[in-house]
Enzyme design. Structure first.
Site, PDB file in Angstrom:
ATOM      1  N   LYS A  24      43.569  65.271  77.125  1.00  0.00           N
ATOM      2  CA  LYS A  24      43.022  64.049  77.735  1.00  0.00           C
ATOM      3  C   LYS A  24      41.494  64.028  77.697  1.00  0.00           C
ATOM      4  O   LYS A  24      40.891  63.008  77.393  1.00  0.00           O
ATOM      5  CB  LYS A  24      43.494  63.907  79.192  1.00  0.00           C
ATOM      6  CG  LYS A  24      45.001  63.786  79.353  1.00  0.00           C
ATOM      7  CD  LYS A  24      45.384  63.485  80.792  1.00  0.00           C
ATOM      8  CE  LYS A  24      45.008  64.591  81.772  1.00  0.00           C
ATOM      9  NZ  LYS A  24      45.828  65.817  81.640  1.00  0.00           N
TER      10      LYS A  24
ATOM     11  N   ARG B 184      47.554  60.926  89.691  1.00  0.00           N
ATOM     12  CA  ARG B 184      48.403  62.093  89.497  1.00  0.00           C
ATOM     13  C   ARG B 184      49.591  62.111  90.452  1.00  0.00           C
ATOM     14  O   ARG B 184      50.393  63.052  90.421  1.00  0.00           O
ATOM     15  CB  ARG B 184      47.581  63.339  89.755  1.00  0.00           C
ATOM     16  CG  ARG B 184      47.228  64.130  88.501  1.00  0.00           C
ATOM     17  CD  ARG B 184      46.341  65.249  88.975  1.00  0.00           C
ATOM     18  NE  ARG B 184      46.255  66.368  88.115  1.00  0.00           N
ATOM     19  CZ  ARG B 184      45.264  66.571  87.247  1.00  0.00           C
ATOM     20  NH1 ARG B 184      44.349  65.659  87.039  1.00  0.00           N
ATOM     21  NH2 ARG B 184      45.211  67.695  86.578  1.00  0.00           N
TER      22      ARG B 184
ATOM     23  N   ARG C 184      41.969  78.234  75.981  1.00  0.00           N
ATOM     24  CA  ARG C 184      40.800  77.622  76.593  1.00  0.00           C
ATOM     25  C   ARG C 184      40.230  78.504  77.700  1.00  0.00           C
ATOM     26  O   ARG C 184      39.020  78.586  77.876  1.00  0.00           O
ATOM     27  CB  ARG C 184      41.218  76.258  77.172  1.00  0.00           C
ATOM     28  CG  ARG C 184      40.101  75.467  77.793  1.00  0.00           C
ATOM     29  CD  ARG C 184      40.571  74.079  78.154  1.00  0.00           C
ATOM     30  NE  ARG C 184      41.331  74.064  79.399  1.00  0.00           N
ATOM     31  CZ  ARG C 184      41.829  72.963  79.952  1.00  0.00           C
ATOM     32  NH1 ARG C 184      41.694  71.798  79.363  1.00  0.00           N
ATOM     33  NH2 ARG C 184      42.492  73.024  81.076  1.00  0.00           N
TER      34      ARG C 184
ATOM     35  N   ARG D  45      36.681  78.199  83.367  1.00  0.00           N
ATOM     36  CA  ARG D  45      37.402  77.600  84.496  1.00  0.00           C
ATOM     37  C   ARG D  45      38.292  78.647  85.137  1.00  0.00           C
ATOM     38  O   ARG D  45      39.150  79.228  84.485  1.00  0.00           O
ATOM     39  CB  ARG D  45      38.241  76.418  84.000  1.00  0.00           C
ATOM     40  CG  ARG D  45      37.494  75.108  84.117  1.00  0.00           C
ATOM     41  CD  ARG D  45      38.305  73.968  83.610  1.00  0.00           C
ATOM     42  NE  ARG D  45      39.568  73.788  84.333  1.00  0.00           N
ATOM     43  CZ  ARG D  45      40.331  72.726  84.164  1.00  0.00           C
ATOM     44  NH1 ARG D  45      39.993  71.778  83.328  1.00  0.00           N
ATOM     45  NH2 ARG D  45      41.453  72.620  84.841  1.00  0.00           N
TER      46      ARG D  45
ATOM     47  N   ARG E 292      50.048  74.790  87.938  1.00  0.00           N
ATOM     48  CA  ARG E 292      49.582  73.441  87.584  1.00  0.00           C
ATOM     49  C   ARG E 292      50.678  72.671  86.860  1.00  0.00           C
ATOM     50  O   ARG E 292      50.858  71.473  87.065  1.00  0.00           O
ATOM     51  CB  ARG E 292      48.307  73.522  86.747  1.00  0.00           C
ATOM     52  CG  ARG E 292      47.077  73.797  87.613  1.00  0.00           C
ATOM     53  CD  ARG E 292      45.929  74.405  86.841  1.00  0.00           C
ATOM     54  NE  ARG E 292      45.464  73.556  85.758  1.00  0.00           N
ATOM     55  CZ  ARG E 292      44.769  74.015  84.717  1.00  0.00           C
ATOM     56  NH1 ARG E 292      44.477  75.302  84.615  1.00  0.00           N
ATOM     57  NH2 ARG E 292      44.364  73.191  83.789  1.00  0.00           N
TER      58      ARG E 292
END
Ligand code: ADP
Length: 194
Positions: free
Chosen positions: A14, A89, A128, A134, A145
């Protein structure tokens, strides 16, 4: 005005695709993940509260996120439109967004959902994590998640499908091919600025 929701699970691309869409169509990008990380970095009271949830891979409470969105929209009264990334969400967030936009005499015009197989999502996010910095890109938190996505976020697609606004786009091709698939849908509503 033209308002787009870019929808999909964590790791579906996204953020990457939003950047391309913003550039091509001159829309304002609103990412609740980015906004929340900004609040965390500057240690605002909202950020301190949100961090407790984000570190565990849980969704931040709806009221917190909705308030943030409303003030962000008001910052850009002249915008050609918005692209919402990582928001709504939950179905409660989707309903609040509809109410908020109706109050501003506009609406969500299109919802593009990026569809990516689960193995590919996990592979991308772990990859990632090595470079994103992160703290929520670790395997244990990624699993949380994904669980949150399945239980609370996936039903939002149905909410928009009922309104006839949902289109599903394959997100496991290359970045360019996925982008072209997205533009084919957006072009039906809005001309590129570039
Ligand atoms: P992802 O790559 O997981 O889609 P985001 O940057 O969009 O990441 O979001 C990171 C975290 O921020 C989420 O796991 C959640 O804790 C919080 N968050 C972001 N957007 C929302 C939202 N709309 N509602 C609740 N929590 C959110």
């Amino acid at each position: 005005m033209f308002n787009l929701v870019l929808f999909g699970p964590p790791g579906s691309g996204k953020g990457t695709q939003s950047a391309n869409i913003v550039h091509t169509y001159g829309l304002k990008h609103i990412s609740t993940g980015d906004l929340l990380r900004e609040e965390v970095t500057t240690q605002t009271p909202l950020g301190v509260e949100a961090k407790k949830y984000m570190d565990q891979g849980l969704l931040v409470p709806d009221e917190v996120v909705i308030g943030m969105i409303s003030s962000k929209i008001d910052e850009f009264p002249e915008a050609r439109g918005f692209i919402f990334d990582g928001f709504p969400r939950t179905c409660a967030q989707a309903e609040s967004l509809d109410n908020l936009l109706e109050f501003k005499n506009t609406q969500i015009h299109l919802v593009l959902s990026l569809d990516v197989p689960q193995e590919e999502l996990t592979r991308r996010m772990i990859g990632r994590g090595a470079t994103s910095g992160r703290s929520d890109d670790t395997e244990e938190i990624i699993i949380r998640r994904i669980d949150e996505y399945r239980s609370k976020t996936a039903p939002v697609a149905e909410y928009y499908d009922t309104q006839g606004k949902l289109d599903i786009i394959r997100g496991d091709y290359s970045i360019d091919e996925t982008f072209h698939a997205l533009t084919r849908q957006i072009d039906k509503h809005l001309l590129p600025v570039t």
